[in-house]
Structure formats: structure tokens, C-alpha cells
Design a protein around this motif. Structure first.
Motif, PDB file in Angstrom:
ATOM      1  N   GLU A  28       0.849  -1.192   0.000  1.00  0.00           N
ATOM      2  CA  GLU A  28       0.000   0.000   0.000  1.00  0.00           C
ATOM      3  C   GLU A  28       0.882   1.238   0.000  1.00  0.00           C
ATOM      4  OE1 GLU A  28      -2.779   0.154   3.180  1.00  0.00           O
ATOM      5  OE2 GLU A  28      -3.880  -1.649   2.547  1.00  0.00           O
ATOM      6  N   ARG A  29       0.613   2.145  -0.933  1.00  0.00           N
ATOM      7  CA  ARG A  29       1.347   3.401  -0.992  1.00  0.00           C
ATOM      8  C   ARG A  29       0.326   4.525  -0.826  1.00  0.00           C
ATOM      9  NH1 ARG A  29       5.250   2.076  -6.278  1.00  0.00           N
ATOM     10  NH2 ARG A  29       6.247   0.231  -5.330  1.00  0.00           N
ATOM     11  N   VAL A  30       0.496   5.334   0.206  1.00  0.00           N
ATOM     12  CA  VAL A  30      -0.485   6.372   0.526  1.00  0.00           C
ATOM     13  C   VAL A  30       0.186   7.741   0.490  1.00  0.00           C
ATOM     14  CG1 VAL A  30      -2.174   7.198   2.202  1.00  0.00           C
ATOM     15  CG2 VAL A  30      -1.749   4.737   1.984  1.00  0.00           C
ATOM     16  N   VAL A  31      -0.463   8.675  -0.196  1.00  0.00           N
ATOM     17  CA  VAL A  31      -0.008  10.066  -0.205  1.00  0.00           C
ATOM     18  C   VAL A  31      -1.191  10.968   0.107  1.00  0.00           C
ATOM     19  CG1 VAL A  31       1.806   9.608  -1.906  1.00  0.00           C
ATOM     20  CG2 VAL A  31      -0.445  10.337  -2.687  1.00  0.00           C
ATOM     21  N   ARG A  32      -0.868  12.176   0.480  1.00  0.00           N
ATOM     22  CA  ARG A  32      -1.933  13.166   0.728  1.00  0.00           C
ATOM     23  C   ARG A  32      -1.754  14.300  -0.270  1.00  0.00           C
ATOM     24  NH1 ARG A  32      -5.406  12.699   4.607  1.00  0.00           N
ATOM     25  NH2 ARG A  32      -5.150  11.003   6.116  1.00  0.00           N
ATOM     26  N   PRO A  33      -2.396  14.180  -1.421  1.00  0.00           N
ATOM     27  CA  PRO A  33      -2.157  15.132  -2.505  1.00  0.00           C
ATOM     28  C   PRO A  33      -2.955  16.424  -2.350  1.00  0.00           C
ATOM     29  CG  PRO A  33      -3.765  13.513  -3.194  1.00  0.00           C
ATOM     30  CD  PRO A  33      -3.351  13.129  -1.799  1.00  0.00           C
ATOM     31  N   ARG A  34      -2.475  17.451  -3.016  1.00  0.00           N
ATOM     32  CA  ARG A  34      -3.284  18.653  -3.196  1.00  0.00           C
ATOM     33  C   ARG A  34      -4.333  18.302  -4.252  1.00  0.00           C
ATOM     34  NH1 ARG A  34       0.208  21.486  -5.692  1.00  0.00           N
ATOM     35  NH2 ARG A  34       1.290  22.259  -3.852  1.00  0.00           N
ATOM     36  N   CYS A  35      -5.611  18.316  -3.886  1.00  0.00           N
ATOM     37  CA  CYS A  35      -6.651  17.906  -4.824  1.00  0.00           C
ATOM     38  C   CYS A  35      -7.851  18.831  -4.717  1.00  0.00           C
ATOM     39  CB  CYS A  35      -7.070  16.449  -4.581  1.00  0.00           C
ATOM     40  SG  CYS A  35      -7.511  16.051  -2.880  1.00  0.00           S
ATOM     41  N   THR A  36      -8.528  19.026  -5.836  1.00  0.00           N
ATOM     42  CA  THR A  36      -9.646  19.956  -5.899  1.00  0.00           C
ATOM     43  C   THR A  36     -10.510  19.639  -7.106  1.00  0.00           C
ATOM     44  OG1 THR A  36     -10.221  22.329  -6.028  1.00  0.00           O
ATOM     45  CG2 THR A  36      -8.300  21.606  -7.279  1.00  0.00           C
ATOM     46  N   ASP A  37     -11.715  20.194  -7.124  1.00  0.00           N
ATOM     47  CA  ASP A  37     -12.554  20.148  -8.317  1.00  0.00           C
ATOM     48  C   ASP A  37     -12.619  21.520  -8.977  1.00  0.00           C
ATOM     49  OD1 ASP A  37     -14.055  21.476  -6.432  1.00  0.00           O
ATOM     50  OD2 ASP A  37     -15.802  20.151  -6.555  1.00  0.00           O
ATOM     51  N   ASP A  38     -11.805  22.470  -8.484  1.00  0.00           N
ATOM     52  CA  ASP A  38     -11.796  23.836  -9.006  1.00  0.00           C
ATOM     53  C   ASP A  38     -10.377  24.218  -9.425  1.00  0.00           C
ATOM     54  OD1 ASP A  38     -12.097  26.460  -9.668  1.00  0.00           O
ATOM     55  OD2 ASP A  38     -12.911  27.102  -7.737  1.00  0.00           O
ATOM     56  N   PRO A  39     -10.057  24.120 -10.715  1.00  0.00           N
ATOM     57  CA  PRO A  39      -8.700  24.435 -11.183  1.00  0.00           C
ATOM     58  C   PRO A  39      -8.250  25.854 -10.867  1.00  0.00           C
ATOM     59  CG  PRO A  39      -9.927  23.245 -12.865  1.00  0.00           C
ATOM     60  CD  PRO A  39     -10.915  23.608 -11.801  1.00  0.00           C
TER      61      PRO A  39
END
Length: 338
Positions: free
Chosen positions: A51-62
């Protein structure tokens, strides 16, 4: 180097995890339950028992992200036109767009060098919007060979493969494409830079154009399609039509039809992406894989009777299921029975 993965689904999520683990500055565009899960629990990649887990910067608003150096589009190809406006805040003067999508990309005839130089393809880029508003000069080609799937919201399972061949439409080896290839390599993937990326695009499409619709119509897996004499013969007929079109445009195939079919047979009891989409009630990717080949046949004056018949059937099947609203219509004249 700022990288935005636009469409952080199965392939985009896989890239996002591996790029982040390599230390890249990555943002992910996602939506719905998948986005919510990533925000709450991070993005998990399953590779075998690891298992490889990251906490990305993610959004639905570019608009939250600003201008990027690279945008990697990992949406289904038929979805791209619908997000052009949302994508624009990510575009700076030097931003490159990496088309990590199945089928023929919008930039295909940019720096092609043939008589169709500068042509757009209505079946995949209606009204030429991608060409005009994203710009073919930004494009970098990318062929996606790995198989991945979303196992649950926020959880990506890697099935097989790690090869992402890259290429400039012009065939040049630029600093942009070299930097991008080095990032893939640092992230543990293969990304050879090819001078003839269109050859690789067609090599993958060669199988998709026949196996995908036949599987959607029959619900057969690759091993069955490639061993049953009738469906194998139909696949070969469509592939030969497609090969004639591609070769008329200067493409070179490094394997023959029989070897390509055998390669698909050896994959085993695999459901194509089109069959999976049909079974799961997701929009079916017909135009970038099939209709565009028919359109290119019309542009080059090469008849495609086998492809036309299968396209008419799979388009109708998908419309009835409410999963396709395209305008794929086989040429009635080519289907006429004397």
C-alpha cells in the motif's frame, strides 16, 4: 516543475501517487466521492500486497491551482471538450498539455507533414475547439499501457504495466519532453521518448478499434474473441482496414496483424474498457477509438465496411443503454447489400 493531473481516476491517481513519492509538485483534479475520500484519507495505491499512501493537493476547481508547467489529461477522451473552460486557469504561456488518453488525440495532424497537415477531426474535436483553445502547439503525446482501476473512492489498484511512451508531434527531442520522461523514470515508470509517437498511438489503437466494440457487443473477453474463428476473423478485417488508413498517413507498424492478435489473446480472460463501461453504466468511449478511424478513412478515401458495421451496432447498443450520445453513423452506402 508544477504538474496538474486533470482527471485523477485510475490512471491519473496512479500517476499522482508515484509522482508525489518521487518528490514532484503535483495537484490532482477530481470530483465526487473520489475527491472526498482523497481529502479525508489521502490517495492509496495498491500494488500487489503493498500500500502506498499520499496526501495530494486535490480539488474540483482548477482556479485554486494557478498556472502549471505540465497538465496531464487522464480523462476519457470524449470528456475533454467539456472541461476546456475549467482548464484555462491552468494554462500559462509555456504550459504543455500531455494527452494521456486512449485513441487519436486532437493534435494528430499538427506538424504531421502530410497533405492533411493542420486538419481537425470532427468526431473527437467538434468544431475544432480543442485545437483552437488548448492549442496543438502545447501538446505532448503519451500512450498509456498500464491497467489500473478504482477499487473504492480514494483507492487505486495497479493491475499491470508501467510503460508511458512519450513524443512531441514534431518528433523533436525537446527539453520539455526530456524533463517529463525523467520524472516518469524517477517515479519508477518507463517513459521512452519516441521520434514517431503516432506509430505507437496506432499500435495501441489497432487493438482497441476492434476488440473493444466486439467485446461490448458479445460480452466476450479477449481470449475468447481472439480464439473464436468468427470474431478473430472480424477483428482481423477491422485491423486491416485501420492499417491501410494509418499507413496511407505514414504510420509504420512494427508487428503484423497476427502477432498483434496473438498478443491480445495472451492477455487472457480480460474485459476491455468498453465492456467494463457498458456493464458499469458509464459513458462508452466510442468516438476516440472507432468513429475517428472511420472519419480518417473518409479523409483518405479508404473504405471501412467491417468497421462501419461494427460501429453502427455498438453505437446503437450504447445509445439504447443511455451511455452514448455521439453522432457515429456508418455510411449507409458502404453497408448496402446488392
Amino acid at each position: 516543475m508544477r504538474i496538474c493531473i486533470y482527471g485523477a481516476g485510475a490512471i491519473g491517481g496512479y500517476l499522482g501517487v508515484e509522482f508525489m513519492r518521487a518528490g514532484a509538485d503535483v495537484s490532482l483534479i477530481a470530483r465526487g466521492a473520489h475527491l472526498a475520500a482523497m481529502r479525508q484519507n489521502g490517495l492509496k495505491l495498491l500494488i500487489g500486497d503493498e500500500e502506498r499512501v499520499v496526501r495530494p493537493r486535490c480539488t474540483d476547481d482548477p482556479r485554486e491551482l494557478g498556472e502549471q508547467d505540465f497538465i496531464i489529461i487522464s480523462l476519457k477522451a470524449h470528456s475533454i471538450t467539456g472541461v476546456i473552460e475549467q482548464m484555462k486557469p491552468l494554462l500559462g504561456p509555456q504550459t504543455r498539455i500531455v494527452t494521456a488518453v486512449n485513441g487519436i488525440p486532437y493534435w494528430y495532424f499538427y506538424k504531421h507533414g502530410g497533405r492533411l497537415e493542420g486538419s481537425t477531426l470532427e468526431s473527437i474535436d467538434r468544431g475544432g475547439r480543442q485545437w483552437r483553445e488548448l492549442g496543438p502547439e502545447r501538446a505532448i503525446g503519451c500512450v498509456v499501457y498500464p491497467a489500473t482501476e478504482i477499487e473504492a473512492p480514494g483507492v487505486i489498484r495497479h493491475v499491470y504495466g508501467n510503460n508511458f511512451p512519450l513524443g512531441e508531434p514534431s518528433g523533436e527531442i525537446t527539453s520539455d519532453i526530456t524533463s517529463l520522461s525523467e520524472l516518469f523514470t524517477a517515479a519508477g515508470m518507463k517513459a521512452p521518448v519516441l521520434e514517431r509517437i503516432r506509430d505507437e498511438i496506432w499500435l495501441k489503437l489497432w487493438g482497441n478499434v476492434c476488440f473493444n466494440p466486439i467485446s461490448a457487443l458479445t460480452h466476450a473477453t479477449l481470449d475468447v474473441i481472439c480464439t473464436d474463428p468468427a470474431t478473430r476473423a472480424l477483428s482481423k478485417a477491422i485491423m486491416l482496414e485501420s492499417q491501410a488508413i494509418a499507413e496511407s498517413l505514414g504510420v509504420k507498424f512494427r508487428v503484423d496483424v497476427e502477432r498483434r492478435i496473438e498478443g491480445a489473446r495472451k492477455v487472457g480472460a480480460h474485459k476491455t474498457s468498453m465492456l467494463q463501461d457498458l456493464e458499469r453504466g458509464r459513458p462508452v468511449e466510442i468516438d476516440p477509438l472507432i468513429t475517428v478511424v472511420q472519419e480518417m478513412g473518409r479523409m483518405t478515401g479508404i473504405a471501412t465496411p467491417a468497421l462501419d458495421a461494427v460501429l453502427a451496432l455498438v453505437a446503437q447498443r450504447s445509445r439504447i443503454a443511455g451511455l452514448y450520445d455521439g453522432a457515429a453513423v456508418a455510411d449507409a452506402k458502404s453497408l448496402a447489400v446488392a
